[in-house]
Design a protein around this motif. Structure first.
Motif, PDB file in Angstrom:
ATOM      1  N   MET A   1      -4.367   4.068  -1.863  1.00  0.00           N
ATOM      2  CA  MET A   1      -3.950   5.454  -1.712  1.00  0.00           C
ATOM      3  C   MET A   1      -5.325   6.078  -2.111  1.00  0.00           C
ATOM      4  SD  MET A   1      -1.445   7.686  -4.521  1.00  0.00           S
ATOM      5  CE  MET A   1       0.075   6.677  -3.267  1.00  0.00           C
ATOM      6  N   THR A   2      -5.739   7.601  -1.832  1.00  0.00           N
ATOM      7  CA  THR A   2      -6.676   8.054  -2.278  1.00  0.00           C
ATOM      8  C   THR A   2      -6.548   8.502  -2.962  1.00  0.00           C
ATOM      9  OG1 THR A   2      -6.961   8.040   0.582  1.00  0.00           O
ATOM     10  CG2 THR A   2      -7.943   9.597  -1.083  1.00  0.00           C
ATOM     11  N   GLY A   3      -7.408   8.397  -3.859  1.00  0.00           N
ATOM     12  CA  GLY A   3      -7.118   8.976  -5.551  1.00  0.00           C
ATOM     13  C   GLY A   3      -8.652   8.630  -6.441  1.00  0.00           C
ATOM     14  N   GLY A   4      -8.298   9.295  -7.817  1.00  0.00           N
ATOM     15  CA  GLY A   4      -8.882   8.260  -8.565  1.00  0.00           C
ATOM     16  C   GLY A   4      -9.299   9.584  -9.605  1.00  0.00           C
ATOM     17  N   PRO A   5      -9.953   9.246 -10.522  1.00  0.00           N
ATOM     18  CA  PRO A   5     -11.223  10.604 -11.429  1.00  0.00           C
ATOM     19  C   PRO A   5     -11.868  11.631  -9.929  1.00  0.00           C
ATOM     20  CG  PRO A   5     -11.314   8.074 -11.991  1.00  0.00           C
ATOM     21  CD  PRO A   5     -11.063   8.082 -10.367  1.00  0.00           C
ATOM     22  N   GLY A   6     -11.421  12.581 -10.325  1.00  0.00           N
ATOM     23  CA  GLY A   6     -11.941  13.691  -9.664  1.00  0.00           C
ATOM     24  C   GLY A   6     -11.327  14.258  -8.398  1.00  0.00           C
ATOM     25  N   ALA A   7     -10.054  12.546  -7.983  1.00  0.00           N
ATOM     26  CA  ALA A   7      -9.562  13.312  -6.883  1.00  0.00           C
ATOM     27  C   ALA A   7      -8.728  14.855  -7.215  1.00  0.00           C
ATOM     28  CB  ALA A   7      -8.697  12.565  -6.617  1.00  0.00           C
ATOM     29  N   ALA A   8      -8.770  15.206  -6.130  1.00  0.00           N
ATOM     30  CA  ALA A   8      -7.683  16.641  -5.721  1.00  0.00           C
ATOM     31  C   ALA A   8      -6.293  16.510  -5.317  1.00  0.00           C
ATOM     32  CB  ALA A   8      -8.863  17.718  -4.840  1.00  0.00           C
ATOM     33  N   GLY A  62     -13.167  16.455  -1.138  1.00  0.00           N
ATOM     34  CA  GLY A  62     -13.817  15.345  -1.872  1.00  0.00           C
ATOM     35  C   GLY A  62     -12.042  15.164  -1.565  1.00  0.00           C
ATOM     36  N   PRO A  63     -12.286  13.691  -1.587  1.00  0.00           N
ATOM     37  CA  PRO A  63     -10.698  13.381  -1.833  1.00  0.00           C
ATOM     38  C   PRO A  63      -9.648  13.661  -2.141  1.00  0.00           C
ATOM     39  CG  PRO A  63     -11.773  12.037  -3.457  1.00  0.00           C
ATOM     40  CD  PRO A  63     -13.316  12.931  -2.924  1.00  0.00           C
ATOM     41  N   VAL A  64      -8.399  13.797  -1.713  1.00  0.00           N
ATOM     42  CA  VAL A  64      -7.199  14.537  -2.359  1.00  0.00           C
ATOM     43  C   VAL A  64      -6.731  13.400  -2.363  1.00  0.00           C
ATOM     44  CG1 VAL A  64      -5.620  15.555  -1.061  1.00  0.00           C
ATOM     45  CG2 VAL A  64      -7.381  16.494  -0.639  1.00  0.00           C
ATOM     46  N   LEU A  99       2.658  14.549   8.746  1.00  0.00           N
ATOM     47  CA  LEU A  99       2.114  14.784   7.191  1.00  0.00           C
ATOM     48  C   LEU A  99       1.805  12.956   7.322  1.00  0.00           C
ATOM     49  CD1 LEU A  99       4.541  17.117   5.373  1.00  0.00           C
ATOM     50  CD2 LEU A  99       2.158  17.296   6.158  1.00  0.00           C
ATOM     51  N   ARG A 100       2.373  12.372   7.610  1.00  0.00           N
ATOM     52  CA  ARG A 100       1.794  11.526   7.131  1.00  0.00           C
ATOM     53  C   ARG A 100       0.667  10.689   8.228  1.00  0.00           C
ATOM     54  NH1 ARG A 100       7.426   8.989   7.164  1.00  0.00           N
ATOM     55  NH2 ARG A 100       6.926   8.787   9.419  1.00  0.00           N
ATOM     56  N   ARG A 101       0.209  11.723   9.431  1.00  0.00           N
ATOM     57  CA  ARG A 101      -0.416  11.433  10.042  1.00  0.00           C
ATOM     58  C   ARG A 101      -1.746  12.109   9.208  1.00  0.00           C
ATOM     59  NH1 ARG A 101       3.387  10.865  14.072  1.00  0.00           N
ATOM     60  NH2 ARG A 101       3.361  12.794  14.273  1.00  0.00           N
ATOM     61  N   LEU A 102      -1.520  13.721   9.255  1.00  0.00           N
ATOM     62  CA  LEU A 102      -2.949  14.658   9.238  1.00  0.00           C
ATOM     63  C   LEU A 102      -3.401  13.813   7.246  1.00  0.00           C
ATOM     64  CD1 LEU A 102      -0.338  17.907   9.128  1.00  0.00           C
ATOM     65  CD2 LEU A 102      -3.038  16.869  10.353  1.00  0.00           C
ATOM     66  N   PHE A 103      -2.302  13.344   6.795  1.00  0.00           N
ATOM     67  CA  PHE A 103      -2.702  12.877   4.906  1.00  0.00           C
ATOM     68  C   PHE A 103      -2.157  11.562   4.780  1.00  0.00           C
ATOM     69  CE2 PHE A 103      -1.173  17.545   4.235  1.00  0.00           C
ATOM     70  CZ  PHE A 103      -2.408  17.958   4.556  1.00  0.00           C
ATOM     71  N   PRO A 104      -3.028  10.096   5.321  1.00  0.00           N
ATOM     72  CA  PRO A 104      -2.653   9.534   5.759  1.00  0.00           C
ATOM     73  C   PRO A 104      -3.208   8.354   4.316  1.00  0.00           C
ATOM     74  CG  PRO A 104      -4.692   9.511   7.254  1.00  0.00           C
ATOM     75  CD  PRO A 104      -4.106  10.635   6.877  1.00  0.00           C
ATOM     76  N   ASP A 105      -2.663   7.801   3.910  1.00  0.00           N
ATOM     77  CA  ASP A 105      -2.467   6.803   3.337  1.00  0.00           C
ATOM     78  C   ASP A 105      -2.842   7.523   1.057  1.00  0.00           C
ATOM     79  OD1 ASP A 105      -3.048   4.478   3.855  1.00  0.00           O
ATOM     80  OD2 ASP A 105      -5.114   5.074   4.676  1.00  0.00           O
ATOM     81  N   THR A 106      -2.393   8.846   1.486  1.00  0.00           N
ATOM     82  CA  THR A 106      -2.243   9.842   0.492  1.00  0.00           C
ATOM     83  C   THR A 106      -0.134   9.917   0.374  1.00  0.00           C
ATOM     84  OG1 THR A 106      -4.031  11.302   0.760  1.00  0.00           O
ATOM     85  CG2 THR A 106      -2.872  12.226  -0.242  1.00  0.00           C
ATOM     86  N   GLU A 312       9.486  12.703  -0.215  1.00  0.00           N
ATOM     87  CA  GLU A 312       8.584  12.279   0.430  1.00  0.00           C
ATOM     88  C   GLU A 312       8.294  12.349   1.819  1.00  0.00           C
ATOM     89  OE1 GLU A 312       5.883  10.131  -2.423  1.00  0.00           O
ATOM     90  OE2 GLU A 312       7.163  10.327  -4.017  1.00  0.00           O
ATOM     91  N   ALA A 313       6.678  12.767   2.629  1.00  0.00           N
ATOM     92  CA  ALA A 313       6.224  11.910   3.751  1.00  0.00           C
ATOM     93  C   ALA A 313       5.918  10.638   3.656  1.00  0.00           C
ATOM     94  CB  ALA A 313       5.534  12.847   4.643  1.00  0.00           C
ATOM     95  N   SER A 314       4.941  10.591   2.885  1.00  0.00           N
ATOM     96  CA  SER A 314       4.023   8.951   2.951  1.00  0.00           C
ATOM     97  C   SER A 314       3.983   8.305   1.136  1.00  0.00           C
ATOM     98  CB  SER A 314       3.104   9.429   3.547  1.00  0.00           C
ATOM     99  OG  SER A 314       1.639  10.217   2.881  1.00  0.00           O
ATOM    100  N   GLN A 315       3.768   7.339   0.997  1.00  0.00           N
ATOM    101  CA  GLN A 315       3.870   7.435  -0.359  1.00  0.00           C
ATOM    102  C   GLN A 315       2.503   5.954  -0.165  1.00  0.00           C
ATOM    103  OE1 GLN A 315       7.488   5.112  -1.245  1.00  0.00           O
ATOM    104  NE2 GLN A 315       8.254   7.415  -1.703  1.00  0.00           N
TER     105      GLN A 315
END
Length: 315
Positions: A1-8, A62-64, A99-106, A312-315
């Motif tokens: 999953m995209t994210g981490g410190p500073g992720a939006a 940056g990452p979301v 939405l899963r395709r727009l924001f994969p792994d998010t 939820e569209a993706s997890q």
């Protein structure tokens, strides 16, 4: 999953004519973007535009980490759009899959725009019980009781309350719905008939500012219908605050105060009508609600949401 410190955290407010995006991350100015849908109302073109915007956001901001989406459409439990008068070509679209395709792994969630607007206004006001009415291309709405959206498992379709059984036909096909009288397009059509000429939002606003009889007369049925909804829901829910927002209502001088006066006149002994206030977040209530959804998704374990309305569209 995209994210981490500073992720939006990203909020997306999908509308009938445009879509708004706002991303927030600690220590940085917010990213804001509003884009108009392409002509033709083709879902493929709409989704292509969203994909371009999502890519530009990731490249420039940056990452979301999580995404919250406010939707005006009726979406079934499987994630398919089953009704959206504002963009009927979306009916049958697999929204969850898109939405899963727009924001994969998010981690991405979506909910009714009126519900999310109500949640945002409730949290902004620090109130657990709030009725929200959003006047725009349609009339959306949401109800928060005890800090949660109600009714459980379904959106509060306030715009489809029947306020006049002999009233004008709504986009949904039924006569007398609140939005058939009080929506932005319905009010502009009424204004054009009264003025005997074209009227857009800018001209109506100027007419109200100058006290033009055609403008004043055009908004009164909308305000009266909204007041009837406020009084009726006040009787059912025993709430004491109704918030009126939406992009159309936000820019019209005197609109919300007139709803308040008409609602107050409809109270009765022992059960006064809810107090009517303008949305503190103006026309951005749904967008801020989408950000609340993204924030709640970031803070909560799977599965989650801001209440029983979130999917939820993706997890």
């Amino acid at each position: 999953m995209t994210g981490g410190p500073g992720a939006a955290l990203l909020g997306v407010d999908v509308g009938g004519t445009k879509v708004a995006l706002r991303a927030e991350a600690a220590g940085r100015p917010a990213y804001e973007r509003i884009v108009t849908w392409p002509a033709g109302a083709d879902p493929a073109a709409d989704l292509s535009l969203l994909a371009t915007e999502a890519a530009a956001l990731r490249a420039g901001f940056g990452p979301v980490a999580t995404v919250g989406v406010a939707m005006p459409a009726t979406v079934d439990r499987g994630g398919t759009v089953v009704a959206w008068p504002g963009r009927p070509s979306w009916v049958g679209l697999d929204l969850a899959g898109a939405l899963r395709r727009l924001f994969p792994d998010t981690r991405t969630g979506y909910a009714d725009d009126g519900d999310l607007a109500a949640l945002a206004e409730s949290r902004h006001a620090g109130r657990d019980d709030v009725l929200y009415l959003g006047v725009g291309t349609g009339v959306g709405g949401g109800i928060v009781l005890g800090g949660r959206n109600v009714p459980a498992g379904a959106s509060a379709e306030v715009g489809h309350m029947v306020v006049d059984v002999d009233g004008e036909r709504c986009d949904c096909g039924r006569a007398g719905c609140l939005q058939a009288t009080a929506s932005g397009p319905a009010t502009l059509r009424r204004a054009a008939r009264l003025r005997d000429g074209p009227v857009d939002h800018r001209r109506l606003r100027a007419g109200l500012r100058d006290g033009r009889p055609w403008a004043v007369e055009a908004i009164r049925p909308a305000c009266a219908a909204l007041a009837a909804a406020v009084v009726s829901l006040g009787e059912l829910l025993a709430i004491d605050l109704a918030v009126v927002g939406g992009g159309f209502a936000a820019g019209l001088p005197g609109f919300v105060p007139l709803v308040g006066r008409l609602a107050a006149a409809g109270g009765r002994a022992g059960r006064p009508a809810p107090r009517v206030a303008a949305a503190a977040l103006g026309g951005l209530s749904s967008l801020h609600g989408a950000l609340h959804l993204a924030r709640d998704l970031a803070d909560a374990p799977v599965p989650t949401g801001t209440g029983d309305h979130t999917r939820e569209a993706s997890q």
